[in-house]
Design an enzyme around this catalytic site. Structure first.
Site, PDB file in Angstrom:
ATOM      1  N   ARG A 255      40.298  35.839  38.037  1.00 56.49           N
ATOM      2  CA  ARG A 255      40.381  36.447  36.720  1.00 56.49           C
ATOM      3  C   ARG A 255      41.354  35.645  35.865  1.00 56.49           C
ATOM      4  O   ARG A 255      42.367  35.156  36.354  1.00 56.49           O
ATOM      5  CB  ARG A 255      40.849  37.906  36.823  1.00 56.49           C
ATOM      6  CG  ARG A 255      39.757  38.872  37.263  1.00 56.49           C
ATOM      7  CD  ARG A 255      38.736  39.047  36.159  1.00 56.49           C
ATOM      8  NE  ARG A 255      37.701  40.014  36.466  1.00 56.49           N
ATOM      9  CZ  ARG A 255      36.494  39.709  36.922  1.00 56.49           C
ATOM     10  NH1 ARG A 255      36.202  38.449  37.187  1.00 56.49           N
ATOM     11  NH2 ARG A 255      35.589  40.640  37.124  1.00 56.49           N
TER      12      ARG A 255
ATOM     13  N   GLU B  91      38.037  35.168  26.528  1.00 61.32           N
ATOM     14  CA  GLU B  91      36.717  34.545  26.675  1.00 61.32           C
ATOM     15  C   GLU B  91      35.812  34.967  25.521  1.00 61.32           C
ATOM     16  O   GLU B  91      35.781  36.146  25.174  1.00 61.32           O
ATOM     17  CB  GLU B  91      36.090  34.929  28.016  1.00 61.32           C
ATOM     18  CG  GLU B  91      36.859  34.389  29.210  1.00 61.32           C
ATOM     19  CD  GLU B  91      36.207  34.700  30.555  1.00 61.32           C
ATOM     20  OE1 GLU B  91      35.114  35.313  30.568  1.00 61.32           O
ATOM     21  OE2 GLU B  91      36.772  34.318  31.592  1.00 61.32           O
TER      22      GLU B  91
ATOM     23  N   HIS C 243      32.895  30.710  32.762  1.00 57.47           N
ATOM     24  CA  HIS C 243      32.737  31.892  33.623  1.00 57.47           C
ATOM     25  C   HIS C 243      31.348  31.893  34.271  1.00 57.47           C
ATOM     26  O   HIS C 243      30.589  32.867  34.151  1.00 57.47           O
ATOM     27  CB  HIS C 243      32.950  33.179  32.812  1.00 57.47           C
ATOM     28  CG  HIS C 243      33.367  34.344  33.674  1.00 57.47           C
ATOM     29  ND1 HIS C 243      34.240  35.312  33.243  1.00 57.47           N
ATOM     30  CD2 HIS C 243      33.034  34.698  34.948  1.00 57.47           C
ATOM     31  CE1 HIS C 243      34.419  36.221  34.194  1.00 57.47           C
ATOM     32  NE2 HIS C 243      33.704  35.866  35.241  1.00 57.47           N
TER      33      HIS C 243
END
Length: 318
Positions: A226, A255, A274
């Site tokens: 994370r 993000e 990601h």
């Protein structure tokens, strides 16, 4: 009734479930309304942070499933204190994320980014590269994804140790597991440091200026856990000042990564959006995990991947 937070795209392969239950698809704006009279919620849009703000709409919810291994987007006080069962998609991403980690280690060792930059300039420049055999890696996070990473790195010839909540010796995948609360005491022993821990109050900001200062100057840092595990400003400073040699980052505290972030243009940083676990067919696999639990839930059978809401992850014995 089943509510599905689907975002822009509906999940695939839902027809069998639609034949057996009333399914209400919604985006974030309509989630509170969709939760009214819903017995279950499938958070297919696992990056959404809409669930806490819409929670007031739930009046009979008994089960929430999220289409990711991490549960931090839905881990808020009202859910923790409720009787709602929380399950996740543990197991879908293990091997693909492990392959990503090995790929980034090889990219650093063989200077593949440097070769690409030289190729784009039509420049022939001979260099020497590194072996990965015999190098050491610390995997911070000893759940299923961390175990897959450890097994693959060991198969490639690296020496692997783990860091986690419970220290122990003789672990079948890590050998020694050290306490993540004492990371600064031993992180300097490793050539590669891989962050894959779940995001909890204990792990938030785990990789800060002190952690990076304790690493070897030749170490590479890889984050597939994370973004909030890392204090981003401290990481940028460590990279700029040469306190660590490089970083491969698949997750970020913001993000998409802002265009003005210096991480985009650093030669010693690999950025991916990601996607380390998202291989061909991953969306179908996520629905398969949910569907298996849906049929279990309908039949009154025990669910898979039940999250301990005090810990914030699925215990290894579950």
């Amino acid at each position: 009734m089943l509510a599905v937070l689907s975002g822009e795209k509906h999940p695939p392969d839902m027809h069998p479930i639609e034949q057996s239950a009333v399914v209400r698809y919604t985006d974030a704006a309509g989630l509170a309304d969709a939760l009214r009279d819903a017995d279950a919620l499938f958070v297919y849009d696992f990056l959404s942070t809409a669930v806490p703000g819409a929670w007031h709409g739930s009046n009979r919810l008994r089960w929430l499933h999220i289409a990711s291994a991490g549960v931090d987007p839905v881990m808020f006080p009202a859910l923790r204190e409720s009787d709602v069962v929380l399950t996740n998609s543990r197991g879908v991403f293990d091997d693909s994320i492990a392959e990503y980690v090995l790929g980034t280690i090889l990219a650093f060792a063989k200077d593949l980014p440097g070769s690409l930059r030289l190729q784009q300039r039509s420049t022939w420049q001979h260099r020497e590269t590194e072996r990965i055999g015999g190098r050491s890696a610390l995997v911070v996070g000893t759940g299923p994804i961390g175990r897959s990473i450890a097994r693959l790195l060991k198969a490639a010839g690296l020496r692997v140790s783990g860091a986690g909540r419970t220290p122990r010796d003789g672990d079948p995948d890590f050998g020694e597991v050290r306490p993540s609360t004492e990371l600064g005491d031993y992180v300097g022993e490793f050539d590669y440091v891989v962050a894959v821990a779940p995001l909890t109050e204990q792990t938030k900001g785990l990789f800060d200026a002190n952690a990076f200062a304790a690493m070897r100057e030749s170490a590479r840092f890889i984050n597939v856990g994370r973004g909030e595990l890392v204090v981003t400003g401290d990481l940028v400073d460590a990279l700029r000042e040469g306190r660590i040699a490089g970083a491969a980052l698949d997750v970020f505290d913001t993000e998409p990564l802002p265009v003005e972030s210096p991480l985009w243009t650093m030669d010693n940083v690999l950025v991916s959006p990601h996607m380390s676990g998202d291989v061909v067919g991953w969306r179908n696999a996520l629905v398969e995990v949910f569907a298996d639990n849906f049929w279990r839930w309908r039949a009154g059978q025990p669910l898979r991947n039940v999250v301990d809401k005090r810990l914030g992850y699925v215990p290894s014995t579950n």
